[in-house]
Design a protein around this motif. Sequence first.
Motif, PDB file in Angstrom:
ATOM      1  N   ARG A  83       0.837  -1.205   0.000  1.00  0.00           N
ATOM      2  CA  ARG A  83       0.000   0.000   0.000  1.00  0.00           C
ATOM      3  C   ARG A  83       0.874   1.258   0.000  1.00  0.00           C
ATOM      4  N   ALA A  84       1.965   1.247   0.786  1.00  0.00           N
ATOM      5  CA  ALA A  84       2.859   2.406   0.845  1.00  0.00           C
ATOM      6  C   ALA A  84       3.537   2.638  -0.509  1.00  0.00           C
ATOM      7  N   VAL A  85       3.964   1.563  -1.184  1.00  0.00           N
ATOM      8  CA  VAL A  85       4.576   1.695  -2.508  1.00  0.00           C
ATOM      9  C   VAL A  85       3.554   2.249  -3.490  1.00  0.00           C
ATOM     10  N   GLU A  86       2.329   1.710  -3.470  1.00  0.00           N
ATOM     11  CA  GLU A  86       1.276   2.211  -4.369  1.00  0.00           C
ATOM     12  C   GLU A  86       1.033   3.704  -4.151  1.00  0.00           C
ATOM     13  N   GLU A  87       0.955   4.115  -2.886  1.00  0.00           N
ATOM     14  CA  GLU A  87       0.688   5.521  -2.575  1.00  0.00           C
ATOM     15  C   GLU A  87       1.848   6.419  -2.983  1.00  0.00           C
ATOM     16  N   ALA A  88       3.078   6.000  -2.729  1.00  0.00           N
ATOM     17  CA  ALA A  88       4.232   6.807  -3.120  1.00  0.00           C
ATOM     18  C   ALA A  88       4.293   6.951  -4.637  1.00  0.00           C
ATOM     19  N   ALA A  89       4.054   5.852  -5.359  1.00  0.00           N
ATOM     20  CA  ALA A  89       4.066   5.909  -6.827  1.00  0.00           C
ATOM     21  C   ALA A  89       2.951   6.819  -7.335  1.00  0.00           C
ATOM     22  N   ALA A  90       1.762   6.713  -6.739  1.00  0.00           N
ATOM     23  CA  ALA A  90       0.646   7.575  -7.142  1.00  0.00           C
ATOM     24  C   ALA A  90       0.956   9.038  -6.830  1.00  0.00           C
ATOM     25  N   ASN A  91       1.553   9.303  -5.670  1.00  0.00           N
ATOM     26  CA  ASN A  91       1.901  10.680  -5.303  1.00  0.00           C
ATOM     27  C   ASN A  91       2.908  11.287  -6.272  1.00  0.00           C
ATOM     28  N   SER A  92       3.771  10.453  -6.848  1.00  0.00           N
ATOM     29  CA  SER A  92       4.781  10.973  -7.778  1.00  0.00           C
ATOM     30  C   SER A  92       4.131  11.520  -9.054  1.00  0.00           C
ATOM     31  N   ARG A  93       2.927  11.093  -9.356  1.00  0.00           N
ATOM     32  CA  ARG A  93       2.234  11.591 -10.550  1.00  0.00           C
ATOM     33  C   ARG A  93       1.787  13.042 -10.393  1.00  0.00           C
ATOM     34  N   PHE A  94       1.714  13.519  -9.157  1.00  0.00           N
ATOM     35  CA  PHE A  94       1.161  14.843  -8.906  1.00  0.00           C
ATOM     36  C   PHE A  94       2.187  15.881  -8.486  1.00  0.00           C
ATOM     37  N   SER A  95       3.451  15.510  -8.428  1.00  0.00           N
ATOM     38  CA  SER A  95       4.465  16.480  -8.024  1.00  0.00           C
ATOM     39  C   SER A  95       5.097  17.128  -9.259  1.00  0.00           C
ATOM     40  N   THR A  96       5.745  18.224  -9.023  1.00  0.00           N
ATOM     41  CA  THR A  96       6.412  18.956 -10.089  1.00  0.00           C
ATOM     42  C   THR A  96       7.749  18.296 -10.407  1.00  0.00           C
ATOM     43  N   PRO A  97       8.047  18.086 -11.673  1.00  0.00           N
ATOM     44  CA  PRO A  97       9.343  17.476 -11.999  1.00  0.00           C
ATOM     45  C   PRO A  97      10.495  18.381 -11.575  1.00  0.00           C
TER      46      PRO A  97
END
Length: 179
Positions: A83-97
Amino acid sequence: MEREEDLQALAMEWAERGRGVAGAGVELEIFAQEHRGLTVKAFSGEVEGLRYSHSRGVGVRAIRDGCLGYSYCTGLEWEDGERAVEEAAANSRFSTPDEHNLLPEGSGYTGDDLGIYDLETQEMDSVQKVEMALELERLTLNSDGRVSQVETAVYADTIAHVAVASTVGVSGFYRSSDC
């Protein structure tokens, strides 16, 4: 505390298993930690407070095309990690490069003593720690006749075990203590 080998194995396992969960193009870093601590407060020659703390958890950093996502969990079972890996990966979609969002490559770190861990802190029993807080207050009061009261005398310590592993080849462990 988790054994050093157990915590390191957990970080390495989660980094490996997390590859499939996070998806293609996502790099992962797993930071597993366990902390134990004791705080003793002395006031007026007595123990005013005694607190034992124990925490453990795993932080997950996911980086996708320079975008960083983070998640943390307090469980050490893979269900929590997934669950933590899924959430971290999903959160990376919304951050600024950011071109500086990179995971460090493996290094020549050998796990040698970093000089930040003192076994005595872990081995000293709590009775001695209480006596130290009471003695600190007593010595402070007796140091100068103008000192009539000490707000609080405190003894506190923490022992930490930390393991780090990543999908880019980092794997390490360290212990630290403070008092």
